[in-house]
Design a protein around this motif. Structure first.
Motif, PDB file in Angstrom:
ATOM      1  N   ASN A  92      -1.476  12.640   0.707  1.00 41.22           N
ATOM      2  CA  ASN A  92      -0.169  12.561   0.030  1.00 41.22           C
ATOM      3  C   ASN A  92       0.619  11.331   0.466  1.00 41.22           C
ATOM      4  OD1 ASN A  92      -0.761  14.958  -1.222  1.00 41.22           O
ATOM      5  ND2 ASN A  92       0.450  16.224   0.145  1.00 41.22           N
ATOM      6  N   ILE A  93       0.705  11.139   1.781  1.00 35.78           N
ATOM      7  CA  ILE A  93       1.479  10.001   2.299  1.00 35.78           C
ATOM      8  C   ILE A  93       0.802   8.677   1.924  1.00 35.78           C
ATOM      9  CG2 ILE A  93       0.440  10.006   4.625  1.00 35.78           C
ATOM     10  CD1 ILE A  93       4.132   9.361   3.933  1.00 35.78           C
ATOM     11  N   LEU A  94      -0.537   8.661   1.925  1.00 39.13           N
ATOM     12  CA  LEU A  94      -1.267   7.427   1.555  1.00 39.13           C
ATOM     13  C   LEU A  94      -0.950   7.015   0.127  1.00 39.13           C
ATOM     14  CD1 LEU A  94      -4.801   8.049   3.131  1.00 39.13           C
ATOM     15  CD2 LEU A  94      -3.135   6.331   3.831  1.00 39.13           C
ATOM     16  N   VAL A  95      -1.016   7.991  -0.783  1.00 41.02           N
ATOM     17  CA  VAL A  95      -0.756   7.707  -2.205  1.00 41.02           C
ATOM     18  C   VAL A  95       0.684   7.226  -2.400  1.00 41.02           C
ATOM     19  CG1 VAL A  95      -0.440   8.825  -4.458  1.00 41.02           C
ATOM     20  CG2 VAL A  95      -2.535   9.197  -3.169  1.00 41.02           C
ATOM     21  N   VAL A  96       1.650   7.904  -1.759  1.00 43.87           N
ATOM     22  CA  VAL A  96       3.068   7.536  -1.910  1.00 43.87           C
ATOM     23  C   VAL A  96       3.326   6.127  -1.363  1.00 43.87           C
ATOM     24  CG1 VAL A  96       5.411   8.086  -1.127  1.00 43.87           C
ATOM     25  CG2 VAL A  96       3.940   9.904  -1.960  1.00 43.87           C
ATOM     26  N   VAL A  97       2.769   5.823  -0.194  1.00 43.85           N
ATOM     27  CA  VAL A  97       2.987   4.504   0.419  1.00 43.85           C
ATOM     28  C   VAL A  97       2.362   3.395  -0.428  1.00 43.85           C
ATOM     29  CG1 VAL A  97       2.390   3.053   2.423  1.00 43.85           C
ATOM     30  CG2 VAL A  97       3.280   5.365   2.775  1.00 43.85           C
ATOM     31  N   VAL A  98       1.126   3.604  -0.870  1.00 40.83           N
ATOM     32  CA  VAL A  98       0.437   2.589  -1.702  1.00 40.83           C
ATOM     33  C   VAL A  98       1.228   2.332  -2.987  1.00 40.83           C
ATOM     34  CG1 VAL A  98      -1.621   2.139  -3.093  1.00 40.83           C
ATOM     35  CG2 VAL A  98      -1.857   2.993  -0.749  1.00 40.83           C
ATOM     36  N   CYS A  99       1.695   3.413  -3.634  1.00 41.16           N
ATOM     37  CA  CYS A  99       2.467   3.274  -4.883  1.00 41.16           C
ATOM     38  C   CYS A  99       3.804   2.575  -4.639  1.00 41.16           C
ATOM     39  CB  CYS A  99       2.713   4.642  -5.518  1.00 41.16           C
ATOM     40  SG  CYS A  99       1.218   5.380  -6.184  1.00 41.16           S
ATOM     41  N   ALA A 100       4.450   2.885  -3.506  1.00 40.15           N
ATOM     42  CA  ALA A 100       5.736   2.257  -3.174  1.00 40.15           C
ATOM     43  C   ALA A 100       5.556   0.754  -2.928  1.00 40.15           C
ATOM     44  CB  ALA A 100       6.348   2.928  -1.947  1.00 40.15           C
ATOM     45  N   VAL A 101       4.483   0.399  -2.201  1.00 39.08           N
ATOM     46  CA  VAL A 101       4.199  -1.027  -1.935  1.00 39.08           C
ATOM     47  C   VAL A 101       3.919  -1.756  -3.245  1.00 39.08           C
ATOM     48  CG1 VAL A 101       2.515  -2.614  -0.891  1.00 39.08           C
ATOM     49  CG2 VAL A 101       3.382  -0.659   0.421  1.00 39.08           C
TER      50      VAL A 101
END
Length: 468
Positions: free
Chosen positions: A166-175
């Protein structure tokens, strides 16, 4: 707040107490768009009810919410939560939290669907579902002891990637969204400004100003209505269900859990929190991570505080579609269709309260659905006590005297008295020709109430009149 409080009072090491999807949707349904003060007051009142239930040892009330009712409620809540997120996956913006209402508006606004948000949303969901399975990829022999250090390290890495998906997907999308913004483009709808810092420590609001009307405490409590009992009851149910899943054979102290969740909610209301409980998905992560004591919650709390204090400016760039995808990918596994088959094979009647709860929660209201499910279960229990199984057979005594033996299978209580009386009388007249003696075997009757005593007295009088 709840993380720190539960570390002291809680008894389940894996329970990460905080806001949950079910608590959130129940709170939203009962606020009637009246503002956050009502959510904070609901948190305080929920805590008071839970604490009182714990002190009075009312844990048995949870037993009235049967497995089928719980399954129906959880599945309906999961579908409603997923439904409310679909609009964000498609990049649409309209109000609505009811199941049918959301779908109706979805079809009305479908022409406004944003292409890039939709692509991002569905891609995130696919990635999340694939990453969920990554930890199951076997690297090396089945027996862990036979694996090399490299194989163990790879397995550990895959587990970590799967757990932190979950955190990986959110961080990648935010970047990704940030890079687009830097280059002057904004293809996704972003979360926007999130207020930084921690809320002040003060008592929950006992009055609220909404528009031109000032609500007193009694008016606020009246508007919250049944939520002040339904929300705490379900918070306890959710936490005890979580504790049972990861208990590993240990006994669960329901009273201790009620007291701890109650104190968590009361103190959380002093920092402007919505009602809190233990979350099953976060509990699973805790358990898989090897948490040994409730002190694990302290680490969670510290990370949340650090995030609120220092990282909120970065939340601005998180695309709404990616957050919606995370929620949908999490709650879709709360829909428990797999239990229908064992219910059908075990006791088909259990499907009635399960489907009644599911449909009522989905199309009416969540708390009404629970009440309807419990009501149907109680009706089944009452019917069983009102219609005991009574065995009638002819027997012969050692001296050769023929008689009729009647054996009820449970205690006599007032709903069943008339039924048993009529059955015994009919057996005496039809099978005993009003002359053969009738013997009632009362080995299964552990108790009888006043109505039962009167019924037995009337039954004896009936037999005396017939000289039987």
């Amino acid at each position: 707040m709840a993380c720190f409080v539960y570390a002291i009072f809680g008894s389940c090491k894996d329970s990460p107490v905080g806001p949950t999807a079910i608590a959130a949707i129940l709170t939203r349904e009962n606020l009637h768009d009246l503002g956050p003060e009502f959510a904070v007051l609901l948190c305080f009142l929920s805590g008071c009810v839970e604490l009182l239930m714990g002190i009075l040892q009312l844990g048995f009330l949870i037993d009235f919410i049967s497995g089928p009712v719980s399954v129906g409620f959880t599945s309906a809540a999961a579908i409603i939560i997923a439904t409310t997120q679909i609009k964000d996956v498609l990049g649409l913006s309209f109000p609505g939290s009811k199941f049918l209402d959301v779908w109706e508006r979805l079809f009305e606004h479908i022409s406004e669907t944003r292409l890039w948000d939709t692509i991002l949303g569905f891609t995130c969901m696919a990635v999340l579902l694939l990453l969920r399975k990554v930890k199951d990829i076997p690297v090396g022999p089945q027996d862990v002891k036979e694996r090399t250090k490299v194989q163990k390290a790879v397995n550990q890495f895959l587990w970590f990637i799967s757990t932190s998906r979950n955190i990986l997907v959110v961080v990648v999308c935010a970047v990704m969204a940030y890079l687009f913004e830097v280059h002057g483009s904004q293809p996704f709808i972003l979360t926007g400004i999130v207020k930084a810092g921690l809320p002040p420590f003060h008592p929950p609001p006992f009055s609220a100003q909404v528009g031109n009307h000032t609500y007193t405490f009694l008016e606020m409590a009246s508007n919250l209505g049944s939520a002040t009992f339904v929300v705490p009851l379900l918070a306890i149910l959710e936490n005890i269900a979580l504790a049972k899943v990861f208990a590993e054979g240990k006994a669960i102290d329901a009273t201790q859990e009620m007291i701890s969740i109650g104190i968590c909610n009361i103190l959380s209301s002093f920092v402007s929190s919505m009602p809190v409980s233990g979350a099953l998905s976060r509990g699973a992560v805790n358990h898989a991570s090897g948490v040994e004591t409730t002190f694990g919650g302290v680490y969670t709390g510290i990370l949340v505080i650090l995030s609120l204090q220092f990282f909120t400016p970065y939340f601005y760039y998180i695309p709404k579609a990616s957050l919606a995808a995370v929620i949908i990918a999490a709650v879709v596994f709360m829909v428990e269709f797999h239990v229908v088959k064992p219910m059908w094979r075990t006791k088909k009647v259990d499907l009635i309260p399960a489907f009644a709860t599911f449909l009522s929660c989905l199309f009416i209201r969540l708390e009404l659905g629970i009440v309807i499910g419990i009501g149907i279960n109680v009706l089944f229990l009452l019917y069983a006590s009102a219609r005991p199984s009574v065995r009638v057979e002819k027997a012969v005594s050692p001296s050769g005297c023929e008689y009729i033996l009647i054996t009820p299978d449970r205690s006599l209580v007032f709903p069943s008295v008339e039924y048993v009386r009529n059955l015994v009388s009919k057996a005496g007249m039809k099978q005993g020709s009003s002359s053969v003696p009738v013997v009632i075997d009362s080995r299964h009757i552990q108790g009888a109430d006043f109505t039962a005593a009167k019924g037995i007295k009337s039954l004896i009088e009936d037999f005396v009149r017939r000289n039987q």
